[in-house]
Motif scaffolding. Sequence first.
Motif, PDB file in Angstrom:
ATOM      1  N   GLU A  86       0.797  -1.190  -0.136  1.00  0.00           N
ATOM      2  CA  GLU A  86      -0.013  -0.057  -0.050  1.00  0.00           C
ATOM      3  C   GLU A  86       0.859   1.308   0.009  1.00  0.00           C
ATOM      4  OE1 GLU A  86      -3.175   0.087  -0.578  1.00  0.00           O
ATOM      5  OE2 GLU A  86      -3.597  -1.826  -0.187  1.00  0.00           O
ATOM      6  N   VAL A  87       2.236   1.255   0.522  1.00  0.00           N
ATOM      7  CA  VAL A  87       3.097   2.273   0.570  1.00  0.00           C
ATOM      8  C   VAL A  87       3.395   2.729  -0.741  1.00  0.00           C
ATOM      9  CG1 VAL A  87       5.331   3.144   1.284  1.00  0.00           C
ATOM     10  CG2 VAL A  87       3.900   1.862   2.753  1.00  0.00           C
ATOM     11  N   ARG A  88       3.304   2.096  -1.819  1.00  0.00           N
ATOM     12  CA  ARG A  88       3.749   1.929  -3.092  1.00  0.00           C
ATOM     13  C   ARG A  88       2.616   3.132  -3.855  1.00  0.00           C
ATOM     14  NH1 ARG A  88       4.553  -2.034  -7.080  1.00  0.00           N
ATOM     15  NH2 ARG A  88       5.728  -0.375  -7.980  1.00  0.00           N
ATOM     16  N   ARG A  89       1.503   3.056  -3.359  1.00  0.00           N
ATOM     17  CA  ARG A  89       0.425   3.635  -4.203  1.00  0.00           C
ATOM     18  C   ARG A  89       0.240   5.328  -3.834  1.00  0.00           C
ATOM     19  NH1 ARG A  89      -4.458  -0.636  -3.124  1.00  0.00           N
ATOM     20  NH2 ARG A  89      -3.849  -2.373  -4.332  1.00  0.00           N
ATOM     21  N   GLY A  90       0.486   5.820  -5.250  1.00  0.00           N
ATOM     22  CA  GLY A  90       0.178   7.424  -5.030  1.00  0.00           C
ATOM     23  C   GLY A  90      -1.213   7.776  -5.597  1.00  0.00           C
ATOM     24  N   PRO A  91      -1.704   8.916  -4.958  1.00  0.00           N
ATOM     25  CA  PRO A  91      -3.038   9.415  -5.444  1.00  0.00           C
ATOM     26  C   PRO A  91      -3.049   9.685  -6.702  1.00  0.00           C
ATOM     27  CG  PRO A  91      -1.881  11.242  -4.295  1.00  0.00           C
ATOM     28  CD  PRO A  91      -0.813   9.887  -4.335  1.00  0.00           C
ATOM     29  N   PHE A  92      -1.983   9.766  -7.601  1.00  0.00           N
ATOM     30  CA  PHE A  92      -2.354  10.161  -9.208  1.00  0.00           C
ATOM     31  C   PHE A  92      -1.715   9.282  -9.934  1.00  0.00           C
ATOM     32  CE2 PHE A  92      -2.172  14.253  -6.480  1.00  0.00           C
ATOM     33  CZ  PHE A  92      -3.200  14.788  -6.956  1.00  0.00           C
ATOM     34  N   ASP A  93      -1.423   7.904  -9.477  1.00  0.00           N
ATOM     35  CA  ASP A  93      -0.940   7.076 -10.375  1.00  0.00           C
ATOM     36  C   ASP A  93      -1.799   6.752 -11.314  1.00  0.00           C
ATOM     37  OD1 ASP A  93       0.978   6.859  -8.309  1.00  0.00           O
ATOM     38  OD2 ASP A  93       0.295   4.520  -7.687  1.00  0.00           O
ATOM     39  N   GLY A  94      -1.040   6.583 -12.785  1.00  0.00           N
ATOM     40  CA  GLY A  94      -1.647   5.999 -13.746  1.00  0.00           C
ATOM     41  C   GLY A  94      -1.828   7.409 -14.722  1.00  0.00           C
TER      42      GLY A  94
ATOM     43  N   GLY B  58       2.130  20.867  -2.816  1.00  0.00           N
ATOM     44  CA  GLY B  58       3.427  20.150  -2.382  1.00  0.00           C
ATOM     45  C   GLY B  58       3.318  19.346  -1.760  1.00  0.00           C
ATOM     46  N   GLN B  59       2.104  18.649  -0.990  1.00  0.00           N
ATOM     47  CA  GLN B  59       1.871  17.633  -0.262  1.00  0.00           C
ATOM     48  C   GLN B  59       2.091  16.425  -0.941  1.00  0.00           C
ATOM     49  OE1 GLN B  59      -1.869  18.399   1.405  1.00  0.00           O
ATOM     50  NE2 GLN B  59      -0.943  19.403   3.182  1.00  0.00           N
ATOM     51  N   VAL B  60       2.098  16.146  -2.222  1.00  0.00           N
ATOM     52  CA  VAL B  60       2.428  14.965  -2.882  1.00  0.00           C
ATOM     53  C   VAL B  60       3.451  15.076  -3.780  1.00  0.00           C
ATOM     54  CG1 VAL B  60       1.101  12.898  -4.363  1.00  0.00           C
ATOM     55  CG2 VAL B  60      -0.330  14.384  -2.634  1.00  0.00           C
ATOM     56  N   VAL B  61       4.523  14.025  -3.764  1.00  0.00           N
ATOM     57  CA  VAL B  61       5.814  14.233  -4.751  1.00  0.00           C
ATOM     58  C   VAL B  61       5.653  13.163  -5.486  1.00  0.00           C
ATOM     59  CG1 VAL B  61       8.034  14.834  -4.672  1.00  0.00           C
ATOM     60  CG2 VAL B  61       6.680  15.644  -2.738  1.00  0.00           C
ATOM     61  N   TYR B  62       6.028  13.379  -6.771  1.00  0.00           N
ATOM     62  CA  TYR B  62       6.502  12.360  -7.596  1.00  0.00           C
ATOM     63  C   TYR B  62       7.866  12.468  -8.001  1.00  0.00           C
ATOM     64  CZ  TYR B  62       1.808  10.427  -7.972  1.00  0.00           C
ATOM     65  OH  TYR B  62       0.845   9.431  -7.854  1.00  0.00           O
ATOM     66  N   GLU B  63       8.901  11.691  -8.365  1.00  0.00           N
ATOM     67  CA  GLU B  63      10.305  11.665  -8.546  1.00  0.00           C
ATOM     68  C   GLU B  63      10.626  11.167 -10.036  1.00  0.00           C
ATOM     69  OE1 GLU B  63      14.116  10.878  -5.931  1.00  0.00           O
ATOM     70  OE2 GLU B  63      12.518   9.400  -5.762  1.00  0.00           O
ATOM     71  N   TYR B  64      11.263  11.725 -10.774  1.00  0.00           N
ATOM     72  CA  TYR B  64      11.573  11.439 -11.974  1.00  0.00           C
ATOM     73  C   TYR B  64      12.565  10.263 -11.795  1.00  0.00           C
ATOM     74  CZ  TYR B  64      13.784  11.316 -16.651  1.00  0.00           C
ATOM     75  OH  TYR B  64      14.181  10.956 -18.056  1.00  0.00           O
TER      76      TYR B  64
ATOM     77  N   ALA C 121       8.348  10.764 -20.124  1.00  0.00           N
ATOM     78  CA  ALA C 121       9.030  10.842 -18.785  1.00  0.00           C
ATOM     79  C   ALA C 121       8.412  10.322 -17.561  1.00  0.00           C
ATOM     80  CB  ALA C 121       9.283  12.556 -18.257  1.00  0.00           C
ATOM     81  N   VAL C 122       9.074   9.345 -16.863  1.00  0.00           N
ATOM     82  CA  VAL C 122       8.204   8.610 -15.861  1.00  0.00           C
ATOM     83  C   VAL C 122       8.438   9.111 -14.453  1.00  0.00           C
ATOM     84  CG1 VAL C 122       7.907   6.364 -14.803  1.00  0.00           C
ATOM     85  CG2 VAL C 122       8.258   6.384 -17.437  1.00  0.00           C
ATOM     86  N   TYR C 123       7.339   9.353 -14.010  1.00  0.00           N
ATOM     87  CA  TYR C 123       7.507   9.710 -12.367  1.00  0.00           C
ATOM     88  C   TYR C 123       6.881   8.999 -11.642  1.00  0.00           C
ATOM     89  CZ  TYR C 123       9.151  14.629 -14.086  1.00  0.00           C
ATOM     90  OH  TYR C 123       9.846  15.475 -14.633  1.00  0.00           O
ATOM     91  N   ARG C 124       7.657   8.545 -10.387  1.00  0.00           N
ATOM     92  CA  ARG C 124       7.098   7.524  -9.313  1.00  0.00           C
ATOM     93  C   ARG C 124       6.946   8.283  -8.295  1.00  0.00           C
ATOM     94  NH1 ARG C 124       7.201   2.471 -11.157  1.00  0.00           N
ATOM     95  NH2 ARG C 124       8.583   2.081 -13.004  1.00  0.00           N
ATOM     96  N   TYR C 125       5.661   7.973  -7.572  1.00  0.00           N
ATOM     97  CA  TYR C 125       5.411   8.494  -6.311  1.00  0.00           C
ATOM     98  C   TYR C 125       6.275   8.259  -5.092  1.00  0.00           C
ATOM     99  CZ  TYR C 125       2.534   8.831  -1.818  1.00  0.00           C
ATOM    100  OH  TYR C 125       2.109   9.277  -0.831  1.00  0.00           O
ATOM    101  N   ALA C 126       6.635   9.288  -4.427  1.00  0.00           N
ATOM    102  CA  ALA C 126       7.818   9.567  -3.601  1.00  0.00           C
ATOM    103  C   ALA C 126       7.152   9.481  -2.138  1.00  0.00           C
ATOM    104  CB  ALA C 126       8.813  10.570  -3.896  1.00  0.00           C
ATOM    105  N   PRO C 127       6.541   8.666  -1.641  1.00  0.00           N
ATOM    106  CA  PRO C 127       6.057   8.599  -0.273  1.00  0.00           C
ATOM    107  C   PRO C 127       7.131   9.358   0.884  1.00  0.00           C
ATOM    108  CG  PRO C 127       6.697   6.382  -0.628  1.00  0.00           C
ATOM    109  CD  PRO C 127       6.908   7.189  -1.762  1.00  0.00           C
ATOM    110  N   LYS C 128       8.208   9.196   0.913  1.00  0.00           N
ATOM    111  CA  LYS C 128       9.140   9.825   1.751  1.00  0.00           C
ATOM    112  C   LYS C 128       9.457  11.332   1.652  1.00  0.00           C
ATOM    113  CE  LYS C 128      12.635   6.947   1.004  1.00  0.00           C
ATOM    114  NZ  LYS C 128      13.917   6.372   0.834  1.00  0.00           N
ATOM    115  N   LEU C 129       8.954  11.753   0.589  1.00  0.00           N
ATOM    116  CA  LEU C 129       9.139  13.289   0.217  1.00  0.00           C
ATOM    117  C   LEU C 129       7.703  13.892   0.314  1.00  0.00           C
ATOM    118  CD1 LEU C 129      11.427  12.924  -3.089  1.00  0.00           C
ATOM    119  CD2 LEU C 129      12.113  13.486  -0.499  1.00  0.00           C
TER     120      LEU C 129
ATOM    121  N   ASP D 247      -0.343  10.832   6.831  1.00  0.00           N
ATOM    122  CA  ASP D 247      -2.090  11.032   6.988  1.00  0.00           C
ATOM    123  C   ASP D 247      -2.696   9.927   6.333  1.00  0.00           C
ATOM    124  OD1 ASP D 247      -1.770  13.044   8.770  1.00  0.00           O
ATOM    125  OD2 ASP D 247      -1.850  14.593   7.457  1.00  0.00           O
ATOM    126  N   VAL D 248      -2.418   9.794   5.065  1.00  0.00           N
ATOM    127  CA  VAL D 248      -3.009   9.089   4.179  1.00  0.00           C
ATOM    128  C   VAL D 248      -2.720   7.409   4.405  1.00  0.00           C
ATOM    129  CG1 VAL D 248      -3.036   8.014   1.734  1.00  0.00           C
ATOM    130  CG2 VAL D 248      -2.762  10.433   1.966  1.00  0.00           C
TER     131      VAL D 248
END
Length: 115
Positions: free
Chosen positions: A34-42, A65-71, A80-88, A94-95
């Motif tokens: 579940e940690v891998r899933r970002g709110p804007f995936d896809g 700025g609360q949700v970060v994706y990393e190149y 360009a592929v951006y991956r959800y970055a939970p640590k950032l 909270d999610v």
Amino acid sequence: MATLLRGEIRAVLQPAGNSQYQGAYCPPGVPFKEVRRGPFDGKTDIAVRVGIDGEVPKLMTFSGGQVVYEYDGRDKQGRAVYRYAPKLSSSHRDVMNGVAEVYAEHALNKAKEGR
């Protein structure tokens, strides 16, 4: 699809890869997947501007700025592929706590059905 302007390329948002989610917060009772899933995936209707050095931005942020994706490089279509970055992502904890509540509620309902 987004119309590309000069100097822009298409981008796609994907779930976190190993380097993005390693060591990220995961509450007890929640599968680590579940940690891998970002709110804007896809999301694929995004474009990024290539800099004068030919590089794209290393980070893409959403929700103030609360949700970060990393190149994470380019895919076979040149996007360009951006991956959800939970640590950032400041909203990640909270999610995940909300996800933990859902898992706990589901476990409670399943236990009640089993009686």
